[in-house]
Design an enzyme around this catalytic site. Structure first.
Site, PDB file in Angstrom:
ATOM      1  N   ASP A  31       0.827  -1.199   0.000  1.00  0.00           N
ATOM      2  CA  ASP A  31       0.000   0.000   0.000  1.00  0.00           C
ATOM      3  C   ASP A  31       0.866   1.255   0.000  1.00  0.00           C
ATOM      4  O   ASP A  31       2.013   1.238   0.466  1.00  0.00           O
ATOM      5  CB  ASP A  31      -0.901   0.033   1.238  1.00  0.00           C
ATOM      6  CG  ASP A  31      -1.992  -1.021   1.202  1.00  0.00           C
ATOM      7  OD1 ASP A  31      -2.255  -1.566   0.112  1.00  0.00           O
ATOM      8  OD2 ASP A  31      -2.578  -1.300   2.262  1.00  0.00           O
ATOM      9  N   ARG A  32       0.299   2.344  -0.474  1.00  0.00           N
ATOM     10  CA  ARG A  32       1.005   3.622  -0.483  1.00  0.00           C
ATOM     11  C   ARG A  32       1.585   3.957   0.891  1.00  0.00           C
ATOM     12  O   ARG A  32       2.718   4.418   1.017  1.00  0.00           O
ATOM     13  CB  ARG A  32       0.051   4.749  -0.913  1.00  0.00           C
ATOM     14  CG  ARG A  32       0.703   6.130  -0.894  1.00  0.00           C
ATOM     15  CD  ARG A  32      -0.340   7.242  -0.889  1.00  0.00           C
ATOM     16  NE  ARG A  32      -1.063   7.350  -2.137  1.00  0.00           N
ATOM     17  CZ  ARG A  32      -0.670   8.111  -3.164  1.00  0.00           C
ATOM     18  NH1 ARG A  32       0.451   8.808  -3.086  1.00  0.00           N
ATOM     19  NH2 ARG A  32      -1.393   8.177  -4.257  1.00  0.00           N
TER      20      ARG A  32
END
Length: 223
Positions: free
Chosen positions: A58-59
């Site tokens: 994920d970011r």
């Protein structure tokens, strides 16, 4: 141009320590992504290189991320991930102590596409998927707790949702109830180690480790 911290590189693999705040895959809406930086790195060495993405983070998450330099290695790694022959170890920092020093979270999660989050629901809920992980408190420093997390499944936002469910959301994770600030587009969640059950070849290690981010919060702890 920003550069990626390279953890390992061979003819088959490029392994990097992904910074939190960047999305993994290329996107028309993002000027800089981990994939674009990895491609730039390979392009400085070889014209028109192949770049395969074996998995994603994920970011908001930092840590070990694997790319491949040829199609056959990508197929091999895709098979390994699908068979769950890859062991992942994450580290998270919370400001609440988990109910036990060492424990297991075994829940059913439902993805909410509107809020892009995961919710713990009953087993009978339509679309719910089982999520399992083990956690352990490694250290405590100034009211902060370093947790080691070993997920058995790979559900959407499972670590974030399951830790929040037991009362200890990850620092910076406002989506799951954290009230403490952290870096922009980042939370205190780090993919610290990835272990392959089978080597790619005899010259490639099976364990890849990414050091903690260089921030004041992480510097309180040892790896």
């Amino acid at each position: 141009m920003a550069q990626l911290p390279v953890l390992f590189e061979s003819n088959q693999l490029l392994v990097v320590n992904k910074p939190a705040g960047l999305i993994t895959e290329r996107s028309p809406y993002e000027k800089t992504t981990v994939e674009s930086l990895a491609f730039d790195h390979l392009s400085s060495i070889k014209k028109k290189p192949y770049l395969g993405l074996a998995h994603r983070l994920d970011r908001v998450t930092s840590g070990v991320l694997l790319f491949t330099k040829n199609k056959s290695t990508l197929v091999t790694l895709n098979d390994a991930f699908s068979r769950r022959d890859v062991r992942k170890t994450y580290f998270a920092i919370t400001d609440s102590r988990p109910p036990e020093a060492k424990g297991t979270c075994d829940n059913y999660l439902l993805t909410d596409t509107k809020t892009k989050s995961a919710k713990v629901v009953s087993k009978e809920t339509l679309g719910a998927k089982r999520a399992q992980l083990r956690y352990q408190i490694l250290e405590e420093s100034q009211g902060k707790f370093l947790l080691k997390i070993e997920p058995k499944t790979g559900r959407f936002h499972q670590i974030r949702a399951q830790l929040a469910h037991i009362g200890c959301p990850i620092i910076g994770d406002q989506k799951y109830g954290s009230n403490l600030p952290y870096a922009e587009n980042s939370i205190a969640l780090h993919a610290g180690q990835l272990v392959l059950q089978q080597p790619i070849n005899e010259n490639t290690p099976t364990t890849f480790t990414a050091p903690f981010p260089s921030t004041k919060l992480w510097e309180k702890f040892t790896f």
